[in-house]
Structure formats: C-alpha cells, structure tokens
Design a protein around this motif. Structure first.
Motif, PDB file in Angstrom:
ATOM      1  N   SER A 141       2.706   7.191  -2.718  1.00  0.00           N
ATOM      2  CA  SER A 141       1.656   6.378  -2.096  1.00  0.00           C
ATOM      3  C   SER A 141       1.778   4.905  -2.446  1.00  0.00           C
ATOM      4  CB  SER A 141       0.271   6.903  -2.509  1.00  0.00           C
ATOM      5  OG  SER A 141       0.164   6.847  -3.908  1.00  0.00           O
ATOM      6  N   SER A 142       2.696   4.557  -3.336  1.00  0.00           N
ATOM      7  CA  SER A 142       2.893   3.122  -3.635  1.00  0.00           C
ATOM      8  C   SER A 142       4.394   2.817  -3.644  1.00  0.00           C
ATOM      9  CB  SER A 142       2.252   2.769  -4.981  1.00  0.00           C
ATOM     10  OG  SER A 142       2.764   3.621  -5.997  1.00  0.00           O
ATOM     11  N   GLU A 211      -1.484  -3.170   1.911  1.00  0.00           N
ATOM     12  CA  GLU A 211      -2.202  -1.900   2.009  1.00  0.00           C
ATOM     13  C   GLU A 211      -2.116  -1.379   3.443  1.00  0.00           C
ATOM     14  OE1 GLU A 211      -3.534  -0.468  -0.602  1.00  0.00           O
ATOM     15  OE2 GLU A 211      -2.958  -2.144  -1.882  1.00  0.00           O
ATOM     16  N   LYS A 212      -1.809  -0.114   3.594  1.00  0.00           N
ATOM     17  CA  LYS A 212      -1.714   0.483   4.922  1.00  0.00           C
ATOM     18  C   LYS A 212      -2.405   1.839   4.901  1.00  0.00           C
ATOM     19  CE  LYS A 212       2.717  -1.712   5.487  1.00  0.00           C
ATOM     20  NZ  LYS A 212       2.156  -2.876   6.162  1.00  0.00           N
ATOM     21  N   THR A 213      -2.884   2.245   6.069  1.00  0.00           N
ATOM     22  CA  THR A 213      -3.537   3.550   6.179  1.00  0.00           C
ATOM     23  C   THR A 213      -2.892   4.331   7.312  1.00  0.00           C
ATOM     24  OG1 THR A 213      -5.610   2.635   5.409  1.00  0.00           O
ATOM     25  CG2 THR A 213      -5.724   4.740   6.573  1.00  0.00           C
ATOM     26  N   ASP A 260      -3.785   6.746   2.392  1.00  0.00           N
ATOM     27  CA  ASP A 260      -3.611   5.323   2.063  1.00  0.00           C
ATOM     28  C   ASP A 260      -2.278   5.119   1.360  1.00  0.00           C
ATOM     29  OD1 ASP A 260      -6.052   4.553   3.113  1.00  0.00           O
ATOM     30  OD2 ASP A 260      -7.104   5.205   1.298  1.00  0.00           O
ATOM     31  N   SER A 262       0.067   1.980  -0.418  1.00  0.00           N
ATOM     32  CA  SER A 262       0.116   0.589  -0.863  1.00  0.00           C
ATOM     33  C   SER A 262       1.588   0.225  -1.045  1.00  0.00           C
ATOM     34  CB  SER A 262      -0.652   0.472  -2.188  1.00  0.00           C
ATOM     35  OG  SER A 262      -0.417  -0.781  -2.739  1.00  0.00           O
ATOM     36  N   ARG A 264       4.483  -1.994  -2.196  1.00  0.00           N
ATOM     37  CA  ARG A 264       4.689  -3.047  -3.197  1.00  0.00           C
ATOM     38  C   ARG A 264       5.877  -3.930  -2.796  1.00  0.00           C
ATOM     39  NH1 ARG A 264       5.551   0.103  -8.628  1.00  0.00           N
ATOM     40  NH2 ARG A 264       6.294   1.748  -7.245  1.00  0.00           N
TER      41      ARG A 264
END
Lengths: 579, 260
Positions: A141-142, A211-213, A260, A262, A264
C-alpha cells in the motif's frame, strides 16, 4: 342536481386516477445496512416501451438489471406489464430517499411515489460468517514511484453460485493497469468452513507520486438459496431432482472496499550513480560471441538485463568499446511477460564488433544503476571486463589447382560473405530524376485502349459496305487474277498448276458473262465471247487454250518446263486480251 | 462592319493568342528551372551533410507535381539521413510503386526495414510474386504502354486478316496478342483499383497509440512505431481506420500516418 354532478365527476375522474397508477415503484426492503443492496422495481402497465429516468437518485448507486414483462389472463381479461429492475447500493447511512422518478410512456411523463429507506451502519461482523463475500487488496500500500504492485480481487463463496461478473471495475486512475490473464481459483478453510476463492489480479504501476484511492469493485452473481416452505416450483414434477429441489437462484451484488495507496517518491540517487529508471530486482550479463578474433571478423556483444519490475523501460546501457573496433547497433530484443508476480522478463541489447587492428584489448565492464525493491536502495549492476585477442587477418593464399582425381582434396575455403558495415546507397543525381513518370490518367488510358477497336469496327463496316457493291463479274475477275498469280509459283505441282490456269481462264470468261461458276465447255466459251462482241479469232484462241489445259489436266502427260511456261504465257495473254 | 475592321479584329485575336502561348511556355520553363535549381541544391546539401535542408529542397521538387521514382528514392535517402525513419520508409514505398525493380531502391528499402521496431506481419506470398512477376518488374507506366501497344497489335492483326479475307479472323498470333494485352490491361486496372480502394499508409510518428475510437480518450489497443506499413480501411475526420494484421485493427490520427 348537485349530487348528480358529483357522481358524474367521480365517474369521469376514475379513469384518470387509474392511468395515474399505471407506473409504480417499489423496493424489496426498506431497511438495510451499508454494503448491502436492495432491488428497485419500476412497473409500467401495458406493453409500451418506457423511459425510466433514475438520475434523481443521488443517495444510492444504481445498477440496471434489465427488464421483464408478463401477461395475465384472468376471466378472459388480459393485462400486461413491463418491470424495469435495478439494484441499488446505499452511499451513506441514515434515512435515505428514492425520490419520485419520471417515467416517459408514449410521450407522457408519469411520476412514481417517493420511497424512504433506512440505512444503518454495517455491523463489523466477521465476513467469514457470511456465505459469500469479496475482498480487494494490494500487495504493497506504500510503493515507490515506478514500483509495480499487485491488486487482488477475491470472491469467497461457501455456497453454489453462477453467472458471476463485474458490474463495475475500478478505473485505476493514477496507475497503468494490466490484467493478468492467468486466473486463480482455489479452496481455502476460514473459520472451519470451506470456501472456493476466485481471484482476479491486476498489475499496477503508479504513474505519479502521492495519495491515491482505488475505487470499489462491484460484482454481481446468482446465489443458490433455499426456498421458503410451501414455495414449490410449479414444474416440480418435471424437475423432481434432489439437485434442483428446494433451491432457487437469487441475484446478489457484492462490493469491495476502496483501497488506499500512498505512492512514495524515489530517494535522491547518490551523486556518482547514473540512475536508469529501473525499479525492481534485476540482473546483468555481458557476453561476447568470440574472444579470439581476426582483423575484419565480426563478433556480437550482447548485454542482457533480466529481472522483475519495469523491465520494459530499460534503456541501452553505455558500452565502452575500444576505438580499434568498429561497432554496429542492432535492434534490442525483449521478452516480457505479465504474471502473478508482475512484469518480468529480459531485454537484450546487441552490438556487432569488427576489429580494425590486431592486439589485445579489454572491453570495460558495463554498469547500470537501479532502485532495488524491497531493500529500497540504489544498487549498481556490473559484470567483469571482457578481454579480446585480435590477430592479423590471414594473407590471401595463391590459387591452387586440384585435378579431379585428387584423393585428399582440402575443404572449401569459400565463406559466406557478410556485411562488415551497413549504410544506404547514394542519391541518384542524373537529370532524368526531374522527368515526370506519372502513370496515364484513367480516361486517357481508356481512350487509347478503345481507339484501335473503334478503327477496326469502322474498317469492318467499310468492307461490309464495299462487299455489297461487288458484282459476280468483279468477283470472278478477282478470282482469275488470284489464280494466275498462284500459277506463277515454280514449286507448284503440275496438277495444281493446270488447275490454277483452268480456274484463271474460266473465271475471266465468266466475268465477261457477269455470272458465277466453276467450269465451262469450249462451246460455252465461244458463245459467251462472241455474244460479248469479241472476234472469232479471239474466241477460237480461247477455246484452243482451254482444250490444251484440259488435255494437260486430264491427260496425265508430264510437262517439261518449256511446255509449262508456254501454256502459262498463252493463258495470261488471252486473259489480258479479254480484259 | 467593313472588311478592314474585320481583318483588324482577327489580327488582334491572333496576336493575343500568340502572346498567351508564349507566356505559358515561358512560365512552364520558369517552373522547370526552379525545380532543377531545387533538385541540384538538394543534392549538394545532401552531399554536404545538411540533410534537413536537402529534404526541404527535394520536397519542393516533389510538390511541384513531378512523380518520379528516383526523386522519391532521393527523398527517402534524405529523410533517413535526417533521422526520420518513418518518412524515409514512406518515400521508399512511394518510389517502389513507380520503380519496383530498381536495385538501389530495393537495397535501401531492405536496409531501412531492418531498422524498424515493428515486425511486418503480412508479407506478400512468393507464389503471387512469381505468378504476377511483371507487376514487380515493370513500372505502372510501362505496364500501361505495354497494354496499349499489344492492344494495337491485336486489332492490327485482326484488321490485316480481315482485309486479306482469311478464313479464321483470329489466328494464333491474334490469340497471343489478345492474351498478352489483356494481362497488361487488367494489371493496370488492378493497380488503379489498388490505389483507389486498398490504400496503404506508413506510420510517421516515432510511437503511435492505435485506439478503439476517434478520440484520445478511447482505449489504447496497441502501439505502432515509425515506418510500419498499415492498410487503410476507412478515412474519417482526422482519423484513419487501419489494419496492421488479421487481429490488429484500430483508429490512428491522420497526422501520425501518411498515405503511400
């Protein structure tokens, strides 16, 4: 009087009220929790097509489920209706409203009654307690910018389902997405229950940082549910099978939760590192086809980058080849596949090296820098240097001649001629370049094709016209000319020769009589010529020649060349005289 | 009107016509001179290594209306040297239509083919190439003239035999001339049909997305690179519907591809 008027008003008003009830809307439940769905049905009486506008519904996501129609005959009276089905999914909690929906039937807009629905928050029940549920998750997720992640949508089912299909897929905005063709289906045990898991996998590559969804995915499927007591299938006697008995399919909607992510940014590369943009895990291999070469020979140097990640973005690494080599670039070759681990494969860069001088040379190691996942640090890939020994080119040997019976013939010294350099051939500088070589236009070409045919037709027509004006006399005169010409030929056998002379003489006499024919007797010749005003001497001479020809023709005596020539001259002279 | 005034009007008309003809001849000569100058400049600039300027000069010659395979070959060379592989391929393909049997052109075309990124999927069958060999040996103009001459020969033979009153008007030589003329005439007709209804185009941009519809928002179906040849199925406003292979069809912006 007032009462009568009121009754009439009611009687007239009844049909209007009936038509107002032609369009109705209802839901199968008015209480639900978030994440659940309900069925909205808009029923239109009659068989006319209707246009249902669901845009006023803002508190729910509306998914069309098609239409169904039915006809009922009760006591000889026929009624029909069309039902427009929708699945609605609440977007928030509280007392939500399905407002009055406009429905256009035959150009008239009808309105349905508004419906209130109470939506409560979904209790955090253990999904494993449900018969069917869906999940969506990403492998990381990141992730870093450029790092590929795996999106997995799973459908867990402990009961029989059918016709599963996505109603809505996330658009994966902010990512480049590629679905993995290899679909997964396996069994798993959750909370002591056996579930069949169907999995759909996407490989995602972030297009930017931040940030993306990933929006929720909505799936529809038919779920086998047990019939309530007393609700038996009217065809139960036909389908009296335990497999079907007591079960029916119900369409259900499931939606995953938004995910979600994120993204980096990549850390700044160290100053001495020339970053190529590769993110993942890679290996490098450098190979030279032949390390022992001769001047003018060619060998291929290949650099292979292999690994998992954005391999498709790999650019050509810098290869430092000594100046004593001439190099020729080849088109890179790549083999990249998308699997459950994401993009993986290899990219091969090739160069042809041709040494120009003899000696020992070293090709410096090729280096590429990439960002390694999951360590999250820059790494430099490098291979060992390559040593090459180049020997001088062989002197041309003098030509040796071998005789056919040599037993120990050496192997052929011929070699396939290879390109040692590639370039295009030069310009064409002659002034004929400026001459127009445009093909002829279609009309002009067609005209040129049809003109000879037209000329031929004209010629044919003219000949046909002239032919009509020919008389038997002219035809016979032409035949006489042709026959005397043919008789001139020296190689003609005697039979043919006299036959031609006969034809010539008879035709010329018949031409005078203006009749067609093939034969004449001496008497007929005399009569014709005298009747045409010729003298007796000429008529007698003609009869005599005719007799001589017939004697030669039918007597069978061989004529010498003098006799032949004499007879020919006499015949020709009489024909000229008759003209 | 007197006879003198009538003569005067006739003389005026004659003089005007004469001047108009001289002016037209002078104008065409001026255009010819300009094309020659552009061509020589283009060759000189090419030899000096200024390929972009050479392209501009040679393009002017082509835009003046001259259709010559050698000129198109030169344009292909200039574009290739200028680094525009897509337009190089375009002009080589245009040249191939006019001088299909030129060895230099074949060599350069084959070399540029090796530099393309997309593999050509649909190749011409060698059987067809052998069966219709003349199409790959003669230029369209030569095929047209061969058809015209053989057609004249056929009708000439027919006329002679008619005049000589031969029993069979269509002798062996007539049949032979008829078959050969039909071969060349039908080849010309097919070439015209090909040019009108089976247009081909070359991708001229470095990398082009082939989409499912006529907008940038449409789904990208596949990607083609400069120099790739495609079949144009339909032309719409600013877009071509193209076919790359049996299973690869889509829409490309007209600015990214040029008709051969």
């Amino acid at each position: 009087m007032k009462h009568i008027f009121a009754i009439l008003l009611i009687l007239v008003g009844i049909p209007g009220m009936a038509s107002g009830q032609d369009v109705t809307a209802h839901v199968d439940r008015t209480r639900m929790a978030t994440g659940e769905s309900a069925r909205l049905s808009v029923t239109v009486a009659g068989q006319n097509a209707a246009d249902v506008d669901t845009s006023p519904i803002v508190d729910f996501r509306v998914i069309s489920q098609g239409t169904s129609s039915s006809i009922n005959i009760v006591n000889g009276r026929t009624t029909s209706k069309v039902v427009y089905n929708y699945t609605i999914i609440p977007l928030k909690t509280g007392r939500l409203k399905i407002p009055s929906l406009p429905v256009r039937v035959d150009g008239i807009i009808h309105k349905t009654e508004p419906i209130d629905i109470f939506v409560t928050k979904q209790p955090q029940a253990d999904p494993e307690q449900s018969d069917i549920f869906v999940t969506a998750e990403v492998s990381n997720s990141s992730p870093y910018s450029g790092e590929q992640i795996i999106y997995r949508f799973r459908l867990y089912s402990a009961v029989r389902i059918a016709n599963a299909g996505f109603k809505e897929l996330p658009d994966f905005s902010g990512f480049s997405a590629k679905q993995v063709e290899q679909k997964e289906a396996f069994q798993t045990i959750l909370g002591g229950r056996k579930f069949i898991v169907n999995e759909v996998v996407y490989v995602l590559m972030p297009l930017s940082e931040g940030e993306k969804t990933i929006e929720r995915a909505i799936l529809s499927c038919d779920v086998a549910v047990r019939r309530k007591d007393g609700q038996r299938d009217s065809f139960g006697s036909i389908f009296n099978d335990p497999f079907f008995r007591g079960m029916r399919y119900e369409t259900r909607i499931f939606q995953s939760k938004p995910v979600d992510v994120s993204v980096r940014p990549l850390p700044e590369p160290p100053p001495d590192v020339s970053f190529t943009g590769l993110v993942g895990h890679f290996q490098l291999r450098t190979e030279l086809e032949n390390r022992e070469m001769k001047v003018g020979d060619s060998a291929t140097l290949s650099v292979t980058i292999r690994g998992v990640g954005n391999i498709m973005d790999a650019g050509e690494p810098a290869i430092d080849v000594p100046e004593e080599f001439k190099t020729y670039q080849d088109t890179p070759e790549e083999e990249i596949t998308v699997g459950l681990n994401g993009y993986q494969g290899k990219k091969i860069f090739r160069k042809a090296l041709v040494p120009l001088k003899p000696g020992d040379f070293t090709i410096d190691p090729v280096e590429i820098a990439y960002f390694k996942i999951p360590e999250g640090e820059y790494r430099i890939l490098s291979d060992s240097p390559i040593s090459v020994h180049v020997s001088p080119a062989e002197e041309k040997k003098p030509m040796e001649v071998y005789s056919g019976n040599d037993e120990h013939l050496p192997k052929s010294l011929k070699r396939k001629v290879e390109f040692t350099g590639r370039d295009i051939l030069p310009l064409k500088e002659g002034m004929d370049v400026l001459k127009n070589r445009r093909p002829l236009s279609i009309p002009f070409y067609a005209a040129l094709i049809f003109v000879p045919a037209f000329i031929f037709i004209v010629l044919y027509a003219m000949l046909a016209v002239f032919k009509k004006t020919e008389t038997p006399g002219t035809i016979m005169a032409e035949r006489a000319d042709k026959a005397i010409r043919d008789a001139c030929r020296q190689d003609l056998p005697q039979v043919e020769f006299v036959s031609r002379l006969y034809c010539a003489l008879v035709s010329s006499i018949l031409a005078k009589a203006d009749v067609k024919g093939e034969t004449l007797t001496a008497g007929e010749v005399e009569t014709i010529l005298k009747s045409r005003g010729y003298s007796d001497e000429i008529a007698d001479e003609a009869c005599k020649i005719l007799t001589d020809i017939e004697s030669a023709r039918f007597g069978g005596m061989e004529m010498d060349s003098g006799g032949r020539s004499n007879l020919f001259e006499k015949t020709r002279n009489i024909i000229r005289t008759l003209k | 009107m007197t006879a003198a005034s009538s003569d005067h009007i006739k003389l005026s008309a004659f003089l005007i016509t004469l001047f108009a003809c001289l002016f037209a001849i002078g104008l065409s000569a001026a255009f010819a001179d300009e094309s020659t100058r552009d061509f020589l400049n283009g060759v000189e600039l090419y030899n000096e290594g200024d390929y972009d300027a050479a392209v501009q000069n040679l393009l002017k010659v082509a835009e003046s209306g001259i259709q010559n395979g050698k000129l198109f070959y030169n344009l292909g060379n200039a574009y290739f040297k200028a680094g525009d592989i897509g337009r190089a391929m375009l002009w080589y393909e245009r040249a191939l239509k006019l001088i299909p049997n030129d060895p230099d052109l074949r060599f350069n075309h084959d070399y540029v083919m090796t530099r393309l990124k997309d593999e050509r999927v649909e190749k011409e069958s060698p059987v067809f190439r052998i069966l219709f060999f003349w199409k790959h040996v003669l230029s369209p103009l030569q095929i047209q003239w061969a058809g015209i001459i053989l057609n004249c020969l056929f009708w000439g033979i027919l006329a002679v035999r008619l005049v000589l009153k031969k029993r069979r008007i269509l002798g062996v030589e007539g049949v032979l001339a008829l078959v050969l003329s039909l071969v060349f005439i039908l080849t010309s007709v097919y070439t015209c049909y090909e040019n009108k209804f089976q247009q081909k185009a070359i991708i001229v941009s470095d990398e082009v997305s082939i989409r499912s519809g006529l907008s940038d928002d449409s789904t990208e179906l596949f990607v083609l690179h400069a120099g790739t040849r495609v079949l144009v199925r339909k032309t719409s406003k600013d877009y071509y519907r193209i076919r790359f292979s049996e299973d690869k069809i889509g829409w490309v912006k007209a600015e990214d591809a040029e008709i051969i």
